[in-house]
Structure formats: C-alpha cells, structure tokens
Design an enzyme around this catalytic site. Structure first.
Site: not given
Ligand code: XUL
Ligand code: CO
Length: 437
Positions: A100, A103
């Site tokens: 993300h 992150d």
């Molecule tokens: C949340 C989840 C996230 C997604 C990406 O449950 O799985 O980490 O994979 O936003």
C-alpha cells in the site's frame, strides 16, 4: 549490502531435509506440467505485514523484535526498510512483493508532502528492483487507516473524502506504473456501513461505481499496463462491506458496466469470513474467467476474525492449486502472502520460518494438484455425474434448442426420469485424500 538477517540464502534440499531454513518442496526451476514452479506460484511478500507488522492486537501493543526499526514513522526509517525488505526477499528467493502507498512511505502533513515522501521511497524501490530483479506484483492505496476515512473513502458521506481518495489512488496508480507493477488492487477498506439507520446505501454504491470508472479512465489515460483486481471481503472493519464476496462483486461490476475491466484478488480468510470455502470463491470466479490473483493466507477455525495466518493447510493449498492449474495458471496474478506472523512469534527469524513453511506448503499443494490432474480420476468421476448433458435432452437444453413445450412432450412420453445415481461424496473425498501426504 547491510546484513539485517543472519540467515543464508534459502535453498531447496528436498523432501527429506530437516533444515528449517531450507525448502523441502519449493524448487523454483523444477518443472510441473512442463512449467517451472516459480511461474506457477509467483509468490509475493506483503510489505504491510512483513515489514510494518508489530504484533499489536486489541489487547496489547506490538512486541515484535526488529533490531533495525526505531519505531518511528520517519522517511529515514521507510528508506531503511527498503534495504531490509530486499535483503529478506532476496534471501528467501521470492520474485514479487506488494504494497500500500502508506506502508512504504509515511503520510506527510498534507497530500503534497505525502506524495513527495512516496516519490522518494519509490525511487529507492526502483533501484532495489533493478538490482535484484524482484518485481512488483501489485500496488494499492491505503484508504482506511487515516481518520479522514472513518466513514469510508469513495463511499463516504463527505464528498471531500471521495476527492481525497481519488487523488490518492491516482498517485498510487502512477507509482505502480513507475515500478512496473503488473496488477493494481482495490480492497474496500471501509467501503461499507456500520448501521443502515444512518446510511444512504444506493448513493454509496453509485459513488463506488463512479470511483472505479474514474480509475479505469485514468488507467487508460496514463497507459498503466496493470490488471485491476477487486478483493472481496464481507465484514471487518465495517459491519457490512459492499464487496462482500465474488458473487456480490460480480453483480456490482455488471450493474455499473465494469465487468470487463476488473478481475478478483481472492483471499482465503476473506472467503471463510463470508461463510464460503476458499474453493467455492475460486471455483465461482474461475468459472466466469474472473480469477486474477490470490491473497494466500488462512483464518483460524476457532476464531471469527481476519487472523491472516500463513497458509500451511495442505488440503486447502492443493484445492487452490487445482483451481489455478484448472484455468491454465494465474496469468499476471500471483500468490501474495497477505499473512502475518503470530504475536508470540516475535523474532526476525520467524519471518523466514513463516514464509518458507507457506512456500513449501504451496509447492507441495501444486505437486498434489498436478498428480490429481495426471491421474484424471476425479475429473472422470465428475464428468460421469454430468454425462446426461452431453447428448439427448441434456444437449438440447444446453444448446438452447429446448423449450417448456418440447420438454413437456419429452417427459409425457418418457413418464419418469432416468433414476438418479449416488453422489458418492465420501468416495470423492477419499480419492482426493489418496494424493495428500
Ligand atoms: C485486508 C486486506 C488488505 C488487502 C490490500 O483484509 O486483505 O491488506 O489485501 O488492501
Ligand atoms: Co488481502
């Protein structure tokens, strides 16, 4: 290169090895069905869990021991984590990672500063990718942690939040392009509601449709060569998440005319939270050509939340790989370990044990799935169950040449149906078990 992990490069030693820092099944270049394992599996490390996870839970703060981490959310720390991450991934021999935006780089005092921080870290990520050959499986934007997203992002009651989320996703798409990411993921975050009493459901869904359509337009405009993936999840953090499962997402995409633009990133623990098996979600998506990628993890049978554990269940992994092989592979998708070490597995070495165990369990699952397919017994048994659809009235119904009138005529003449055969579920399960172990 700085050494953060006192661990050698992880090698394949074969099924009899007892070395916990070696693979027993994952042999990257070994051919399965004529293709190297690494191409079937396309493993990715999840930046948020592996390099940002602290082990905190609702009952206590983080306790993970990470000697390189000063605990700050500074840009310097973010840059240092790039070195940590690439050393870890190189030693593990994993070809991809996912992140993300927030992150990898800290949020600044405003959007402009956040974008600048991101650019700084992305430049270093690019260098590290070029040096190691490790690639970006997918990028995404965190539209759920900051308090501005308390009511959701594109489904917020506050129009400004929609605008902020659009700007943030625009930037995340640009950096995904910069890093050559081959997919871009949309997980709903807080796109859902806590109570219907304060929610205009139709407005929120229309806004989600508008948001994703704008993302498609922008992808085309900048020539981002990434598959868009929606990641279904039924609840948590909201009571009801709009992208609750693959079937709900299909209905949503069709309603808003977006079904050709997206596939699904299916996560095991999300499937089980939705009251489905992972096998169900994969079968549903794959049969409609919508299975794009997998977030490989698992829940705990005794806990009702998203525990994001490492996927070590051989039975599930064999089923997953059967679905993947069944559709001729994941294409540009992969198996991303959206999984975190348990709070009490707090040492850096546990990150290796966790990933090695999961990679091995998936490589083992791949071999099992290939054996099942080679023997063809289960396929044959299933085809036999449906043999009535290959000729006679079954073929007429399938081809569309039957109607209520022709079927009534057929049944009036025949009088009663051909007797049903046993479903033999227990036999199917026993045959499947022949290949495990
Ligand atoms: C949340 C989840 C996230 C997604 C990406 O449950 O799985 O980490 O994979 O936003
Ligand atoms: Co996920």
């Amino acid at each position: 290169m700085t050494q953060f992990f006192d661990v050698p490069k992880i090698k394949y030693e074969g099924p009899s090895s007892k070395n916990p820092l070696a693979f027993r099944h994952y042999n990257a270049d070994e051919l399965v069905e004529g293709k190297p394992m690494k191409e079937h599996l396309r493993f990715a490390v999840a930046w948020w869990h592996t390099f940002c996870g602290t082990g905190s839970d609702p009952f206590g703060p983080g306790c993970a021991v990470r000697p390189w981490d000063d605990g700050s959310n500074s840009l310097e720390m973010a840059l240092k984590k790039v070195d940590v991450a690439f050393e870890f991934m190189e030693k593990l021999g994993v070809p991809f990672y996912c992140f993300h935006d927030r992150d990898v780089a800290p949020e600044g005092k405003d959007l402009k500063e956040s974008n600048k921080n991101l650019d700084t870290v992305v430049a270093k990520l690019k260098e590290a990718q070029d040096r190691t050959g490790i690639k970006l499986l997918w990028g995404t934007a965190n539209l759920f942690s900051n308090k501005r997203f308390v009511h959701g992002a594109s489904t917020s009651c506050n129009a400004d939040v929609f605008a902020y989320a659009a700007a943030q996703v625009k930037k995340a798409m640009e950096v995904t392009k910069e890093l050559g990411g081959v997919n871009y993921v949309f997980w709903g975050g807080r796109e859902g509601y806590m109570s219907l009493l304060n929610t205009q459901l139709r407005r929120e869904l229309d806004n989600l449709g508008r948001f994703l359509a704008m993302a498609v337009d922008y992808r085309n405009k900048i020539g981002l060569d990434a598959q868009f993936l929606i990641e279904p999840k039924p609840k948590e953090p909201t009571t009801h998440q709009y992208d609750s499962d693959c079937a709900a997402c299909m209905a949503f995409l069709k309603t808003y005319g977006l079904e050709k633009e997206f596939k699904f990133n299916i996560e095991t623990n999300h499937a089980t939270l939705a009251g489905h098996s992972m096998g169900h979600e994969l079968a549903y998506a794959s049969s409609y050509g919508m299975l794009g990628s997998i977030d490989a993890n698992r829940g705990d049978e005794l806990l009702g939340w998203d525990t994001d554990q490492f996927p070590t269940n051989l039975y599930t992994n064999a089923q997953v790989m059967l679905a993947v092989l069944g559709q001729g592979g994941l294409g540009r998708g992969g198996l991303n370990f959206d999984a975190k070490v348990r709070r009490d597995s707090f040492e850096p070495i546990d990150l290796f044990y966790a990933h090695i165990g999961a990679m091995d369990a998936f490589a083992h699952g791949l071999k099992i799935a290939a054996e099942i397919r080679k023997d063809g017994v289960l396929k044959e048994m299933t085809e036999k169950r449906y043999a009535s659809w290959e000729s006679g009235v079954g073929a007429q119904i399938s081809e569309g040449s039957a109607s209520f009138e022709t079927l009534e005529k057929y049944m009036l003449e025949k009088g009663e149906v051909t007797p049903n055969a046993s479903g033999r579920q227990e036999l199917f399960e026993a045959v499947f078990n022949r290949y495990i172990g």
